[in-house]
Design a protein around this motif. Structure first.
Motif, PDB file in Angstrom:
ATOM      1  N   MET A   1      57.746 -64.264  40.225  1.00 20.14           N
ATOM      2  CA  MET A   1      56.335 -64.213  39.885  1.00 20.14           C
ATOM      3  C   MET A   1      55.726 -65.614  39.799  1.00 20.14           C
ATOM      4  O   MET A   1      54.620 -65.851  40.236  1.00 20.14           O
ATOM      5  N   ARG A   2      56.493 -66.540  39.224  1.00 18.87           N
ATOM      6  CA  ARG A   2      55.990 -67.899  39.104  1.00 18.87           C
ATOM      7  C   ARG A   2      55.747 -68.521  40.470  1.00 18.87           C
ATOM      8  O   ARG A   2      54.773 -69.261  40.680  1.00 18.87           O
TER       9      ARG A   2
ATOM     10  N   ALA B   1      51.478 -61.041  42.361  1.00 16.83           N
ATOM     11  CA  ALA B   1      52.177 -61.540  41.173  1.00 16.83           C
ATOM     12  C   ALA B   1      51.841 -60.697  39.942  1.00 16.83           C
ATOM     13  O   ALA B   1      52.716 -60.353  39.143  1.00 16.83           O
ATOM     14  N   ILE B   2      50.572 -60.331  39.803  1.00 12.39           N
ATOM     15  CA  ILE B   2      50.155 -59.516  38.654  1.00 12.39           C
ATOM     16  C   ILE B   2      50.749 -58.108  38.744  1.00 12.39           C
ATOM     17  O   ILE B   2      51.228 -57.549  37.755  1.00 12.39           O
TER      18      ILE B   2
ATOM     19  N   SER C   1      54.456 -57.987  37.868  1.00 11.46           N
ATOM     20  CA  SER C   1      54.798 -58.359  36.482  1.00 11.46           C
ATOM     21  C   SER C   1      54.578 -57.165  35.570  1.00 11.46           C
ATOM     22  O   SER C   1      53.597 -57.099  34.822  1.00 11.46           O
ATOM     23  N   SER C   2      55.476 -56.223  35.612  1.00 10.72           N
ATOM     24  CA  SER C   2      55.327 -55.027  34.783  1.00 10.72           C
ATOM     25  C   SER C   2      55.422 -55.353  33.303  1.00 10.72           C
ATOM     26  O   SER C   2      54.757 -54.761  32.468  1.00 10.72           O
TER      27      SER C   2
ATOM     28  N   GLY D   1      54.988 -58.272  30.357  1.00  7.34           N
ATOM     29  CA  GLY D   1      54.311 -59.555  30.141  1.00  7.34           C
ATOM     30  C   GLY D   1      53.281 -59.852  31.215  1.00  7.34           C
ATOM     31  O   GLY D   1      53.125 -61.009  31.632  1.00  7.34           O
ATOM     32  N   ARG D   2      52.580 -58.825  31.678  1.00  6.82           N
ATOM     33  CA  ARG D   2      51.600 -59.009  32.745  1.00  6.82           C
ATOM     34  C   ARG D   2      50.473 -59.933  32.319  1.00  6.82           C
ATOM     35  O   ARG D   2      49.929 -60.688  33.140  1.00  6.82           O
TER      36      ARG D   2
ATOM     37  N   THR E   1      51.109 -63.515  33.231  1.00  3.81           N
ATOM     38  CA  THR E   1      50.878 -63.806  34.651  1.00  3.81           C
ATOM     39  C   THR E   1      49.390 -63.978  34.931  1.00  3.81           C
ATOM     40  O   THR E   1      48.984 -64.893  35.651  1.00  3.81           O
TER      41      THR E   1
END
Length: 446
Positions: free
Chosen positions: A1-2, A203-204, A207-208, A210-211, A214
């Motif tokens: 994600m990063r 990315a969002i 990110s299931s 801690g969305r 993100t």
């Protein structure tokens, strides 16, 4: 994600320059608007004025023109008058360019040149070919306008050569390269804009857990990209002007031209920063902080019962942007739709989150709890006790001494002295009106 967030931030940074290049170089209205602001700058007007005067004296035998105008023996003064007239023309060129007529001529020349340039770059039929010809900014009309102002403009238009007052923008041997650049820039601006939003959106979505983090970092990335673009514009300005300008006298005009010509880049970067701030606010709203949780508690019943209003408001904002935006093209249309799609997805996710956290939330409960908090805070503060502690000490009259406690009824002098002392104590604020009246009554009644 990063990695996707970092990629999106880099793409956003590159998008600023691609969009600026596309709009500044390939949009005629933006070109004309910028050229109008250029001629309104004092430093640039002076440089253009010097060019017009040089063109006038290079293409016209001013001394000969004056000989035809001056009567009789004064014809011998044509040489000195020509030299003096050049100084006058140099001083008056700025005033000429300040006039609305000259500025309209300037804008018209820039519009015609830019339209011709686009026709060439887009390889439209009937335009200049890549084998011969050039694209030039025609300032012939401004040269004749200046000649009229200094008094030698009679029939000058017919005497000026065709290339008088021309500034070459693009030569035939540069056209092939320029055409390739235009194709790349057009596609690049659209591609980079969509890839930026696609990277952030992906990315969002992935990110299931801690969305909100993100989303917050996407906002930080956009803000960083916008500020980096502004900083690079300042740095590049010094380098570009230093490389292109050799004469120190021309440097101020070149710096002003760079500042005005790249002001659109700052506007685009500012828009990126604003979008980044909105991403940051969305990330905060979904965070577990107390303030965000309270806000979600308040929004829960609204999103549950009236979510249609939220989507309608989003549609109104997008529609207003399309109506008020200065330019509309495929890139801006698709980019706006992508941002609107992310916003709609955010509303959907926020509604889902608030429904899970506060399934029975009611807007009346929110205000009821707020009232209870205020009442509890006042009760816990013990305001009455604190107010009592702040009570000012009472002013008391000095107790009577043995000599003045009892005054004989048959001693009028002592009684009068006592009354005078009471009056002084009252004037000093030691005795109140009520205390003074009570003391006087006790004294007079014995």
């Amino acid at each position: 994600m990063r990695a996707l967030v970092v990629l999106g931030s880099v793409l956003a940074f590159l998008s600023v320059f691609a969009i600026w290049t596309e709009r500044q170089a390939l949009d005629t209205n933006d070109w004309v608007d910028t050229s109008g602001r250029l001629i309104q700058d004092q430093t640039i007007r002076e440089a253009v004025g010097e060019f017009l005067v040089d063109q006038l004296y290079e293409n016209v035998d001013v001394e000969k023109e004056l000989e035809e105008i001056l009567p009789g023996e004064t014809k011998d003064l044509a040489g000195p008058v020509s030299g003096g007239l050049r100084q006058v023309a140099g001083q008056g060129a700025d005033r000429v360019l300040e006039s609305s007529t000259a500025q309209d001529l300037w804008k018209s020349a820039n519009r015609t040149t830019h339209e011709q340039l686009l026709d060439v770059l887009e390889e439209k039929e009937g335009t200049v070919s890549t084998e011969e010809g050039k694209v030039s900014l025609e300032l012939r009309g401004l040269v004749t306008n200046l000649a009229d102002q200094v008094g030698i403009g009679s029939g000058l238009a017919e005497k000026l050569p065709e290339d008088a007052g021309q500034i070459t923008i693009l030569r035939s041997d540069q056209l092939n390269t320029a055409q390739d650049i235009v194709v790349a820039v057009k596609g690049l601006a659209l591609l980079l804009s969509l890839l930026t939003l696609l990277s952030f959106g992906l990315a969002i979505y992935l990110s299931s857990a801690g969305r909100w983090v993100t989303v917050l970092f996407c906002g930080v990335g956009l803000i960083a990209a916008g500020f980096a673009s502004i900083v690079l514009r300042e740095v590049a300005g010094g380098i570009v002007v230093g490389q292109l300008v050799e004469e120190e006298s021309v440097r101020p005009a070149a710096e002003a031209a760079w500042s005005i010509g790249t002001s659109l880049m700052t506007s685009i970067a500012t828009t990126v920063i604003v979008v980044g701030v909105l991403f940051g606010l969305a990330g905060w709203l979904a965070s577990p902080t107390g303030s965000a949780r309270s806000t979600r508690r308040f929004l829960a019943p609204v999103l549950d019962e009236h979510v249609g209003y939220a989507y309608a408001l989003l549609a109104i904002v997008v529609g207003f942007y399309f109506i008020s935006a200065p330019t509309q093209n495929l890139r801006s249309f698709l980019t706006t739709l992508a941002i609107a799609g992310l916003a709609a997805f955010g509303i959907h996710e926020l509604r889902r989150q608030t429904a899970e956290e506060f399934p029975d939330a009611d807007i009346g409960d929110f205000f009821g709890r707020t009232r209870e908090r205020v009442v509890g805070a006042v009760r816990d503060a013990n305001l009455g006790e604190h107010a009592a502690k702040l009570r000012l000490p009472e002013k008391r009259a000095p107790e009577a001494t043995a000599e003045t406690a009892t005054i004989p009824a048959d001693d009028p002098d002592a009684r009068l002295a006592r009354l005078e002392r009471l009056a002084k104590l009252h004037e000093q604020g030691i005795l109140t009106d009520e205390e003074l009246a009570a003391e006087k009554a006790r004294l007079l009644n014995g």
